[in-house]
Scaffold this motif. Sequence first.
Motif, PDB file in Angstrom:
ATOM      1  N   ASP A 171       4.496 -31.032 -29.261  1.00  0.00           N
ATOM      2  CA  ASP A 171       5.183 -32.344 -28.907  1.00  0.00           C
ATOM      3  C   ASP A 171       6.666 -32.283 -29.083  1.00  0.00           C
ATOM      4  OD1 ASP A 171       2.764 -33.492 -28.230  1.00  0.00           O
ATOM      5  OD2 ASP A 171       2.857 -35.181 -29.796  1.00  0.00           O
ATOM      6  N   PHE A 172       7.152 -31.441 -29.998  1.00  0.00           N
ATOM      7  CA  PHE A 172       8.710 -31.485 -30.019  1.00  0.00           C
ATOM      8  C   PHE A 172       9.393 -30.523 -29.242  1.00  0.00           C
ATOM      9  CE2 PHE A 172       6.671 -28.757 -33.644  1.00  0.00           C
ATOM     10  CZ  PHE A 172       7.067 -27.477 -32.831  1.00  0.00           C
ATOM     11  N   CYS A 173       8.734 -29.938 -28.196  1.00  0.00           N
ATOM     12  CA  CYS A 173       9.388 -29.120 -27.426  1.00  0.00           C
ATOM     13  C   CYS A 173       9.888 -29.656 -26.036  1.00  0.00           C
ATOM     14  CB  CYS A 173       8.337 -28.007 -27.093  1.00  0.00           C
ATOM     15  SG  CYS A 173       9.055 -26.602 -25.793  1.00  0.00           S
ATOM     16  N   TYR A 174      11.120 -29.249 -25.799  1.00  0.00           N
ATOM     17  CA  TYR A 174      11.791 -29.549 -24.384  1.00  0.00           C
ATOM     18  C   TYR A 174      11.018 -29.140 -23.208  1.00  0.00           C
ATOM     19  CZ  TYR A 174      16.542 -31.264 -25.044  1.00  0.00           C
ATOM     20  OH  TYR A 174      17.953 -32.075 -25.199  1.00  0.00           O
ATOM     21  N   LYS A 175      10.040 -28.044 -23.447  1.00  0.00           N
ATOM     22  CA  LYS A 175       9.691 -27.257 -22.261  1.00  0.00           C
ATOM     23  C   LYS A 175       8.896 -28.100 -21.331  1.00  0.00           C
ATOM     24  CE  LYS A 175       5.734 -25.635 -22.240  1.00  0.00           C
ATOM     25  NZ  LYS A 175       4.424 -25.706 -21.394  1.00  0.00           N
ATOM     26  N   GLU A 176       8.134 -29.194 -21.730  1.00  0.00           N
ATOM     27  CA  GLU A 176       7.302 -29.800 -20.804  1.00  0.00           C
ATOM     28  C   GLU A 176       8.193 -30.659 -19.834  1.00  0.00           C
ATOM     29  OE1 GLU A 176       3.736 -29.820 -20.109  1.00  0.00           O
ATOM     30  OE2 GLU A 176       4.471 -27.705 -21.066  1.00  0.00           O
ATOM     31  N   ALA A 177       9.182 -31.332 -20.571  1.00  0.00           N
ATOM     32  CA  ALA A 177       9.951 -32.279 -19.730  1.00  0.00           C
ATOM     33  C   ALA A 177      10.923 -31.220 -18.640  1.00  0.00           C
ATOM     34  CB  ALA A 177      11.142 -32.912 -20.405  1.00  0.00           C
ATOM     35  N   PHE A 178      11.584 -30.092 -19.003  1.00  0.00           N
ATOM     36  CA  PHE A 178      12.101 -29.023 -18.204  1.00  0.00           C
ATOM     37  C   PHE A 178      11.273 -28.495 -17.153  1.00  0.00           C
ATOM     38  CE2 PHE A 178      14.412 -25.225 -17.067  1.00  0.00           C
ATOM     39  CZ  PHE A 178      15.450 -25.884 -17.060  1.00  0.00           C
ATOM     40  N   PHE A 179      10.038 -28.465 -17.211  1.00  0.00           N
ATOM     41  CA  PHE A 179       9.306 -27.865 -16.178  1.00  0.00           C
ATOM     42  C   PHE A 179       8.425 -28.926 -15.356  1.00  0.00           C
ATOM     43  CE2 PHE A 179      10.519 -24.189 -18.637  1.00  0.00           C
ATOM     44  CZ  PHE A 179      10.763 -23.263 -17.758  1.00  0.00           C
ATOM     45  N   GLU A 180       8.531 -30.079 -15.645  1.00  0.00           N
ATOM     46  CA  GLU A 180       7.904 -31.089 -15.134  1.00  0.00           C
ATOM     47  C   GLU A 180       7.833 -30.782 -13.398  1.00  0.00           C
ATOM     48  OE1 GLU A 180       7.414 -36.006 -15.038  1.00  0.00           O
ATOM     49  OE2 GLU A 180       9.267 -35.092 -16.089  1.00  0.00           O
ATOM     50  N   GLY A 181       7.081 -31.281 -12.905  1.00  0.00           N
ATOM     51  CA  GLY A 181       7.034 -31.063 -11.388  1.00  0.00           C
ATOM     52  C   GLY A 181       6.381 -29.543 -10.776  1.00  0.00           C
ATOM     53  N   GLY A 182       6.193 -28.866 -11.827  1.00  0.00           N
ATOM     54  CA  GLY A 182       5.549 -27.515 -11.281  1.00  0.00           C
ATOM     55  C   GLY A 182       5.020 -26.658 -12.491  1.00  0.00           C
ATOM     56  N   LYS A 183       4.815 -25.461 -12.155  1.00  0.00           N
ATOM     57  CA  LYS A 183       4.309 -24.557 -13.193  1.00  0.00           C
ATOM     58  C   LYS A 183       5.295 -24.527 -14.548  1.00  0.00           C
ATOM     59  CE  LYS A 183       3.779 -21.046 -10.356  1.00  0.00           C
ATOM     60  NZ  LYS A 183       3.878 -19.728  -9.956  1.00  0.00           N
ATOM     61  N   SER A 184       4.671 -24.557 -15.515  1.00  0.00           N
ATOM     62  CA  SER A 184       5.845 -24.495 -16.780  1.00  0.00           C
ATOM     63  C   SER A 184       5.454 -23.327 -17.279  1.00  0.00           C
ATOM     64  CB  SER A 184       5.118 -25.642 -17.746  1.00  0.00           C
ATOM     65  OG  SER A 184       3.747 -25.367 -18.140  1.00  0.00           O
ATOM     66  N   PHE A 185       4.724 -22.110 -16.771  1.00  0.00           N
ATOM     67  CA  PHE A 185       4.947 -20.853 -17.571  1.00  0.00           C
ATOM     68  C   PHE A 185       4.485 -19.875 -16.323  1.00  0.00           C
ATOM     69  CE2 PHE A 185       3.033 -17.264 -19.603  1.00  0.00           C
ATOM     70  CZ  PHE A 185       3.938 -16.701 -20.197  1.00  0.00           C
ATOM     71  N   TYR A 186       5.287 -18.829 -16.004  1.00  0.00           N
ATOM     72  CA  TYR A 186       5.210 -17.811 -15.134  1.00  0.00           C
ATOM     73  C   TYR A 186       6.264 -16.780 -15.312  1.00  0.00           C
ATOM     74  CZ  TYR A 186       9.245 -20.605 -13.452  1.00  0.00           C
ATOM     75  OH  TYR A 186      10.489 -21.249 -13.137  1.00  0.00           O
ATOM     76  N   THR A 187       5.799 -15.738 -14.649  1.00  0.00           N
ATOM     77  CA  THR A 187       6.326 -14.346 -15.152  1.00  0.00           C
ATOM     78  C   THR A 187       7.065 -13.686 -13.912  1.00  0.00           C
ATOM     79  OG1 THR A 187       4.542 -13.080 -14.900  1.00  0.00           O
ATOM     80  CG2 THR A 187       4.657 -14.093 -16.903  1.00  0.00           C
ATOM     81  N   GLN A 188       8.109 -12.628 -14.375  1.00  0.00           N
ATOM     82  CA  GLN A 188       8.353 -11.735 -13.182  1.00  0.00           C
ATOM     83  C   GLN A 188       7.062 -10.591 -12.904  1.00  0.00           C
ATOM     84  OE1 GLN A 188      12.189 -10.332 -15.275  1.00  0.00           O
ATOM     85  NE2 GLN A 188      12.722 -10.420 -13.085  1.00  0.00           N
ATOM     86  N   THR A 189       7.289  -9.895 -12.042  1.00  0.00           N
ATOM     87  CA  THR A 189       6.145  -8.767 -12.071  1.00  0.00           C
ATOM     88  C   THR A 189       6.868  -7.708 -12.672  1.00  0.00           C
ATOM     89  OG1 THR A 189       7.899  -7.623 -10.212  1.00  0.00           O
ATOM     90  CG2 THR A 189       6.058  -9.244  -9.387  1.00  0.00           C
ATOM     91  N   VAL A 190       5.834  -7.048 -13.348  1.00  0.00           N
ATOM     92  CA  VAL A 190       5.902  -5.961 -14.420  1.00  0.00           C
ATOM     93  C   VAL A 190       7.145  -4.875 -13.778  1.00  0.00           C
ATOM     94  CG1 VAL A 190       5.022  -3.861 -15.664  1.00  0.00           C
ATOM     95  CG2 VAL A 190       3.972  -6.159 -15.310  1.00  0.00           C
ATOM     96  N   ASP A 191       6.981  -4.493 -12.499  1.00  0.00           N
ATOM     97  CA  ASP A 191       7.976  -3.756 -11.922  1.00  0.00           C
ATOM     98  C   ASP A 191       9.413  -4.171 -11.817  1.00  0.00           C
ATOM     99  OD1 ASP A 191       5.886  -2.049 -11.422  1.00  0.00           O
ATOM    100  OD2 ASP A 191       6.042  -1.827  -9.190  1.00  0.00           O
ATOM    101  N   ALA A 192       9.439  -5.577 -11.696  1.00  0.00           N
ATOM    102  CA  ALA A 192      10.773  -6.127 -11.651  1.00  0.00           C
ATOM    103  C   ALA A 192      11.305  -6.092 -13.200  1.00  0.00           C
ATOM    104  CB  ALA A 192      10.597  -7.575 -11.105  1.00  0.00           C
ATOM    105  N   ALA A 193      10.665  -6.471 -14.049  1.00  0.00           N
ATOM    106  CA  ALA A 193      11.015  -6.595 -15.576  1.00  0.00           C
ATOM    107  C   ALA A 193      11.439  -5.053 -15.858  1.00  0.00           C
ATOM    108  CB  ALA A 193       9.815  -6.975 -16.215  1.00  0.00           C
ATOM    109  N   LEU A 194      10.712  -4.086 -15.616  1.00  0.00           N
ATOM    110  CA  LEU A 194      11.055  -2.800 -15.989  1.00  0.00           C
ATOM    111  C   LEU A 194      12.224  -2.394 -15.297  1.00  0.00           C
ATOM    112  CD1 LEU A 194       7.553  -1.200 -16.141  1.00  0.00           C
ATOM    113  CD2 LEU A 194       8.930  -1.655 -17.766  1.00  0.00           C
TER     114      LEU A 194
END
Length: 517
Positions: A171-194
């Motif tokens: 409840d105290f996290c900014y995250k939900e407001a910041f990512f409103e309107g789309g996915k709220s958690f997603y990653t790069q590909t592993v290859d791109a991160a490496l």
Amino acid sequence: MILPALTEATSPFFRPIKYSLFPPLGLATLAGYLDPDDEVTLTDEHVQRVDTSDEPDLVVIQVYITSARRSYELADLYRARGAYVCLGGLHVTSLPNEASAHADTVFLGPGEDTWPRFLADFRAGRPAPRYESTERTLAALPPIRRDLIARERYLVPNSIVVSRGCPHVCDFCYKEAFFEGGKSFYTQTVDAALAEIDRLPGRHLYFLDDHLFGNARFASALFDGMRGMGRLWQAAGTVQAVLRPGLLEKAVESGLRSLFVGFETVNAANLTEQRKWQNIDRDYDAVVRRLHDNGVMVNGSFVFGMDEDDPGVFDRTVEWAVGRGIETATFHILTPYPGTRLYDRMAKAGRLLHSDWSSYDTRTVVFKPAKMTPQQLEDGYQRAYRDFYRWGSILRGAATKPTLRGKARHAAYAGGWKKFEPAWDLVIRAKRAGRALPILEAVLSGFGARPARTADSIPEGRCVSAPSRSRLGRARRWASPGGSPSGSPGERSRGASRSGGRRPVPADQGAHPRGDG
């Protein structure tokens, strides 16, 4: 591109080292979308002065809640000179109408989809006044413009973000407001991160992701790919992730030496109130033991002021942390950031004291606590820091380590961070924070050498309610649908429940890791 100084960083009581930890990756990420012939400068006001004598065509300012006043001041100055001014970030996303009064264009949410659209519109002479993020992907993320970063001014120049957001909904996290309107958690590909990791010199890395372990399949593949790189790295994770069999061991094998863990509270009833579901019915003692048994230092995060907290919570929390040998601790005062469920709940109940955003710094009480006075909450918060970092407490925590070498490392890390302010101040003022990195690497290299217990032997218990080869070839390509908002004009990772946010290497007073950190 400007990252204005947080209000707390301009206080006479601020600690220079805290604000010289990480470069502004969000702005450097956006700079990667510019054309090769575009002239761009990146200024972090925490480590250098903003040259307001210049005459840029375009100004991009990243806004956090406690830097809002300074951000608007700079925006108004440049607009008066005819520059086109863009504002983005956590605070802008939460209060876009407020920010719009000081900008030609505002950005809401992450910027990987909105910033390229704006650039095309700006070059065509038809930029829109507002851009809202809806498409969430890191598939076409360009290399970060690290050439714009003055590496020597930061203790941790090799900071990196390979995901956005967090899978949890506190409840105290900014995250939900910041990512409103789309996915709220997603990653790069592993290859791109490496590939990004491969571009970074030296050994040390700091993952500024809100929850690097948030997608276990991605994290596992990433750690497989990092094994053999010889890296030493730090990151943030949850108690749930630490207790997951096998994943921590992979992280340690790939170089994990220190983990920021959001324990948040030693009062179990608070977890339900704040919807911190991932901590409920977890054995905090087992989390600390599991990390230490794998040779990983613990930076524990704790929040004071939740509705079940009374004046005794400060001593109970410090006693628990010191008694378990936690190396460093970060304490915060509960702060209802606008745009969060906590803020809405506090506002509806008439518990907010004011809307002076410069005081929403997790060090100042801005609401009416349930079981103590605002003064008791502030005094207790200050006392917790003082008591945890007393030499007596540091030595008592060090005494929990089974070997003389372990005791020495504990004392060196905790003591060096908090007890040598004059030395840190001289290094920072000389603009040589990067020179201290070998010391940090030397301390971290001593960890991770202890034999790990088998993962299967770690039970998941109850949350305490009181103290009691080719790298790329080894990794599978994995693009998950699933954070720190670093691709936006509003990414900052200086220790806040960031929290977003911006995490100190060990610990410090101020911004919460899921908020303004």
